[in-house]
Write a protein that holds these residues in place. Structure first.
Motif, PDB file in Angstrom:
ATOM      1  N   LEU A 182      -4.244   3.674   4.969  1.00 34.82           N
ATOM      2  CA  LEU A 182      -4.198   2.209   4.970  1.00 34.82           C
ATOM      3  C   LEU A 182      -2.826   1.813   4.417  1.00 34.82           C
ATOM      4  O   LEU A 182      -2.492   2.171   3.287  1.00 34.82           O
ATOM      5  CB  LEU A 182      -5.285   1.612   4.073  1.00 34.82           C
ATOM      6  N   ILE A 183      -2.055   1.099   5.203  1.00 35.42           N
ATOM      7  CA  ILE A 183      -0.733   0.645   4.754  1.00 35.42           C
ATOM      8  C   ILE A 183      -0.594  -0.817   5.176  1.00 35.42           C
ATOM      9  O   ILE A 183      -0.453  -1.124   6.364  1.00 35.42           O
ATOM     10  CB  ILE A 183       0.419   1.454   5.412  1.00 35.42           C
ATOM     11  N   GLY A 184      -0.680  -1.724   4.218  1.00 35.93           N
ATOM     12  CA  GLY A 184      -0.509  -3.130   4.581  1.00 35.93           C
ATOM     13  C   GLY A 184      -1.280  -4.047   3.660  1.00 35.93           C
ATOM     14  O   GLY A 184      -1.827  -3.632   2.638  1.00 35.93           O
ATOM     15  N   PRO A 185      -1.326  -5.329   4.045  1.00 37.95           N
ATOM     16  CA  PRO A 185      -1.993  -6.316   3.187  1.00 37.95           C
ATOM     17  C   PRO A 185      -3.506  -6.193   3.247  1.00 37.95           C
ATOM     18  O   PRO A 185      -4.076  -5.871   4.283  1.00 37.95           O
ATOM     19  CB  PRO A 185      -1.544  -7.657   3.805  1.00 37.95           C
ATOM     20  N   ALA A 186      -4.159  -6.444   2.112  1.00 36.72           N
ATOM     21  CA  ALA A 186      -5.621  -6.543   2.109  1.00 36.72           C
ATOM     22  C   ALA A 186      -5.989  -7.770   2.940  1.00 36.72           C
ATOM     23  O   ALA A 186      -5.349  -8.816   2.813  1.00 36.72           O
ATOM     24  CB  ALA A 186      -6.129  -6.683   0.683  1.00 36.72           C
ATOM     25  N   PRO A 187      -6.997  -7.655   3.804  1.00 39.09           N
ATOM     26  CA  PRO A 187      -7.262  -8.737   4.760  1.00 39.09           C
ATOM     27  C   PRO A 187      -7.590 -10.092   4.129  1.00 39.09           C
ATOM     28  O   PRO A 187      -7.236 -11.121   4.689  1.00 39.09           O
ATOM     29  CB  PRO A 187      -8.453  -8.217   5.561  1.00 39.09           C
ATOM     30  N   ARG A 188      -8.244 -10.125   2.975  1.00 32.90           N
ATOM     31  CA  ARG A 188      -8.717 -11.429   2.470  1.00 32.90           C
ATOM     32  C   ARG A 188      -8.071 -11.837   1.150  1.00 32.90           C
ATOM     33  O   ARG A 188      -8.550 -12.761   0.510  1.00 32.90           O
ATOM     34  CB  ARG A 188     -10.256 -11.387   2.317  1.00 32.90           C
ATOM     35  N   HIS A 189      -7.001 -11.169   0.772  1.00 29.67           N
ATOM     36  CA  HIS A 189      -6.353 -11.510  -0.506  1.00 29.67           C
ATOM     37  C   HIS A 189      -4.842 -11.474  -0.349  1.00 29.67           C
ATOM     38  O   HIS A 189      -4.275 -10.410  -0.079  1.00 29.67           O
ATOM     39  CB  HIS A 189      -6.774 -10.532  -1.605  1.00 29.67           C
ATOM     40  N   ARG A 190      -4.224 -12.614  -0.572  1.00 29.14           N
ATOM     41  CA  ARG A 190      -2.764 -12.691  -0.508  1.00 29.14           C
ATOM     42  C   ARG A 190      -2.145 -11.945  -1.696  1.00 29.14           C
ATOM     43  O   ARG A 190      -2.625 -12.063  -2.823  1.00 29.14           O
ATOM     44  CB  ARG A 190      -2.386 -14.172  -0.609  1.00 29.14           C
ATOM     45  N   GLY A 191      -1.096 -11.182  -1.402  1.00 31.59           N
ATOM     46  CA  GLY A 191      -0.388 -10.487  -2.488  1.00 31.59           C
ATOM     47  C   GLY A 191      -1.024  -9.169  -2.908  1.00 31.59           C
ATOM     48  O   GLY A 191      -0.552  -8.545  -3.849  1.00 31.59           O
ATOM     49  N   LEU A 192      -2.090  -8.756  -2.229  1.00 32.96           N
ATOM     50  CA  LEU A 192      -2.712  -7.461  -2.538  1.00 32.96           C
ATOM     51  C   LEU A 192      -2.387  -6.503  -1.395  1.00 32.96           C
ATOM     52  O   LEU A 192      -2.692  -6.785  -0.230  1.00 32.96           O
ATOM     53  CB  LEU A 192      -4.226  -7.624  -2.674  1.00 32.96           C
ATOM     54  N   TRP A 193      -1.754  -5.392  -1.741  1.00 27.02           N
ATOM     55  CA  TRP A 193      -1.252  -4.444  -0.733  1.00 27.02           C
ATOM     56  C   TRP A 193      -1.930  -3.093  -0.916  1.00 27.02           C
ATOM     57  O   TRP A 193      -2.061  -2.607  -2.044  1.00 27.02           O
ATOM     58  CB  TRP A 193       0.268  -4.292  -0.872  1.00 27.02           C
ATOM     59  N   LEU A 194      -2.339  -2.504   0.203  1.00 29.18           N
ATOM     60  CA  LEU A 194      -3.062  -1.229   0.129  1.00 29.18           C
ATOM     61  C   LEU A 194      -2.178  -0.104   0.660  1.00 29.18           C
ATOM     62  O   LEU A 194      -1.530  -0.249   1.709  1.00 29.18           O
ATOM     63  CB  LEU A 194      -4.361  -1.304   0.932  1.00 29.18           C
ATOM     64  N   ALA A 195      -2.143   0.995  -0.060  1.00 31.35           N
ATOM     65  CA  ALA A 195      -1.273   2.121   0.295  1.00 31.35           C
ATOM     66  C   ALA A 195      -1.946   3.418  -0.157  1.00 31.35           C
ATOM     67  O   ALA A 195      -1.565   4.007  -1.160  1.00 31.35           O
ATOM     68  CB  ALA A 195       0.092   1.954  -0.379  1.00 31.35           C
ATOM     69  N   PHE A 196      -2.942   3.836   0.588  1.00 31.03           N
ATOM     70  CA  PHE A 196      -3.634   5.083   0.229  1.00 31.03           C
ATOM     71  C   PHE A 196      -4.372   5.648   1.446  1.00 31.03           C
ATOM     72  O   PHE A 196      -4.484   4.991   2.475  1.00 31.03           O
ATOM     73  CB  PHE A 196      -4.615   4.853  -0.938  1.00 31.03           C
ATOM     74  N   GLY A 197      -4.864   6.876   1.270  1.00 33.94           N
ATOM     75  CA  GLY A 197      -5.621   7.525   2.355  1.00 33.94           C
ATOM     76  C   GLY A 197      -4.734   8.440   3.184  1.00 33.94           C
ATOM     77  O   GLY A 197      -4.904   8.565   4.396  1.00 33.94           O
ATOM     78  N   HIS A 198      -3.811   9.154   2.526  1.00 31.56           N
ATOM     79  CA  HIS A 198      -2.794   9.923   3.271  1.00 31.56           C
ATOM     80  C   HIS A 198      -3.199  11.359   3.580  1.00 31.56           C
ATOM     81  O   HIS A 198      -2.346  12.202   3.869  1.00 31.56           O
ATOM     82  CB  HIS A 198      -1.475   9.891   2.496  1.00 31.56           C
ATOM     83  N   GLN A 199      -4.463  11.665   3.481  1.00 29.88           N
ATOM     84  CA  GLN A 199      -5.038  12.983   3.838  1.00 29.88           C
ATOM     85  C   GLN A 199      -4.125  14.157   3.486  1.00 29.88           C
ATOM     86  O   GLN A 199      -3.681  14.272   2.355  1.00 29.88           O
ATOM     87  CB  GLN A 199      -5.528  12.986   5.309  1.00 29.88           C
TER      88      GLN A 199
END
Ligand SMILES: Cc1cc2nc3c(=O)[nH]c(=O)nc-3n(C[C@H](O)[C@H](O)[C@H](O)COP(=O)(O)OP(=O)(O)OC[C@H]3O[C@@H](n4cnc5c(N)ncnc54)[C@H](O)[C@@H]3O)c2cc1C
Length: 417
Positions: A364-381
């Motif tokens: 997951l790389i990008g903005p959280a769908p329902r929260h401004r300013g929250l960025w997701l960067a994990f799940g890199h197997q």
């Protein structure tokens, strides 16, 4: 400990593994005030214990159509390449079904194309940062050798052709060529595939630490504390730590296998699986050194020369992240590894980590769908040590309102959340 309650920054990055350190560094390089938080020293968890491969060719996740061929064997639960806990599989049926559903021909090319972009951007950045961070001696531009004991010329050529389709170079080697390339190993392999554009490092944890020092040297702040919670706060975010609190316009969740639990209170149920893996170090035979990581494809382990000695890393164990360790995989592969490389006694205790994996094998790389300013960067197997760099760069670009250096659409968190 200082109580920095209410301390403010443009960006707070949660987690100082490869992904978080890269995001913090890239954000700082954009001139943003950035605080990087971890309960441990940077690069002490999953980003410490991996095989240190900066892989150009890992564009195919584990779940491609070839998985179906291997599945009957994997179901026996005897292959050290993949062990699984039936109770875990039942409790995580949604993840298992999603993982298998993605192992289709139609789902292979889009994911490989996406990973190709992420990997290319990451390798370029690593080759730049490892020099700028003052540790160029840690990178080896010697490739990665995948090798087969059986006469698997067809398998090696098929992989070579699949990689070439994406512009990735490799060389098929016979027994003599393998011995000439890696004279320190015993002549057990009939066929090899050398990923020539791949590099490796002699201490992944030290590389992450060096990148973190580069971040601090550039004006970034590293905070050692337990992260307790993350919550929206007006236009920004409030992060509660064990020793205080932080406020920021942007928060990046880069907590690797621990990311999921911080998002649950915000209403996000992340289908994150844990492909656990182990390593053990052994005293090297200095008379027969290794020059690169070697993957024994049919026996399910990797052997990599590291600063600490010979590091043997295992395949996958599918179970709960925090379930007790099992010695089964290391016990199975260490004797096999002794047939490949000469090494001495074990050094230190076995290590265990969890590769965090979404059902489609893309992070997951990008903005959280329902929260401004929250960025997701994990799940890199299996490839987060490599792809953490490009991920960080992309997240910082998006925070800064700029275009990321590769197509991030396939990695959008909204595909699951
Ligand atoms: C056996 C094995 C071999 C691998 N080999 C390779 C390889 O050769 N090449 C490759 O590219 N990838 C490889 N990987 C995958 C790679 O290691 C991971 O994908 C990558 O390290 C994930 O990085 P991360 O930053 O997301 O997570 P992590 O490195 O785990 O970082 C997460 C951080 O969050 C912190 N944290 C968690 N909870 C809290 C909290 N509550 N408060 C404060 N801090 C917290 C942790 O301390 C940790 O430092 C391998 C993985 C394994 C297990």
């Amino acid at each position: 400990m200082s109580d920095n309650a209410g301390r403010q920054a443009d960006v707070v990055v949660l987690g100082a593994g490869m992904v978080g350190v890269a995001a913090a560094n890239a954000a700082r390089q954009r001139g943003l005030s950035t605080i990087l938080v971890d309960r441990r020293e940077p690069g002490s968890e999953t980003s410490y214990g991996n095989a240190g491969i900066l892989s150009s060719g890992s564009i195919f996740p584990l779940n491609t159509p070839s998985l179906w061929r291997k599945l009957p064997h994997y179901l026996t639960n005897r292959d050290p390449a993949l062990r699984w806990n039936p109770g875990w599989a039942l409790r995580n049926a949604r993840w298992v079904a999603g993982f298998l559903a993605n192992a289709s021909p139609a789902r292979t090319r889009p994911r490989a194309t996406a990973l190709r972009g992420l990997i290319a951007a990451s390798l370029e950045l690593h080759r730049d940062w490892i020099v700028n961070a003052g540790v160029p001696q840690r990178i080896r531009e010697t490739g990665w050798l995948k090798a087969w004991r059986s006469d698997a010329v067809a398998a090696a050529k098929a992989e070579q052709a699949a990689l070439a389709d994406y512009g990735i170079k490799s060389e098929v080697l016979d027994r003599q060529a393998i011995s000439a390339l890696e004279p320190g190993i015993l002549p057990v392999f009939s066929v090899g595939l050398l990923h020539t554009e791949t590099a490796s490092v002699d201490s992944p944890g030290a590389v992450v630490k060096a990148y973190a020092q580069m971040f601090a040297g550039g004006g970034g702040e590293i905070r050692r504390a337990d992260i307790i919670s993350v919550a929206p706060d007006g236009e920004g975010w409030h992060v509660v730590l064990s020793d205080g609190a932080l406020r920021a316009r942007h928060v990046v969740v880069a907590l690797g296998p621990w990311s999921k639990e911080f998002l649950q209170p915000l209403g996000y149920r992340v289908p994150l699986g844990f492909e656990r893996g182990y390593h053990q170090h052994f005293l090297p035979n200095v008379a027969r050194p290794l020059s690169r990581p070697i993957h024994d494809c049919e026996s399910g382990f990797l052997v990599t020369p590291m600063e600490q000695g010979i590091r043997i890393t295992t395949g996958v164990e599918l179970t709960d992240r925090d379930a007790p360790s099992s010695s089964a995989q290391l016990n199975a592969v260490v004797p096999l590894a002794r047939g490949v490389v000469e090494f001495g006694e074990a050094v230190g205790e076995p290590w265990r980590g969890s590769r965090p994996t979404l059902p489609d094998g893309l992070p997951l790389i990008g903005p959280a769908p329902r929260h401004r300013g929250l960025w997701l960067a994990f799940g890199h197997q299996h490839i987060g040590f490599t792809t953490g760099a490009g991920t960080g760069l992309a997240i910082a670009a998006m925070i800064g309102g700029a275009a990321p250096p590769f197509d991030v659409a396939p990695f959008s968190p909204s595909r699951y959340l």
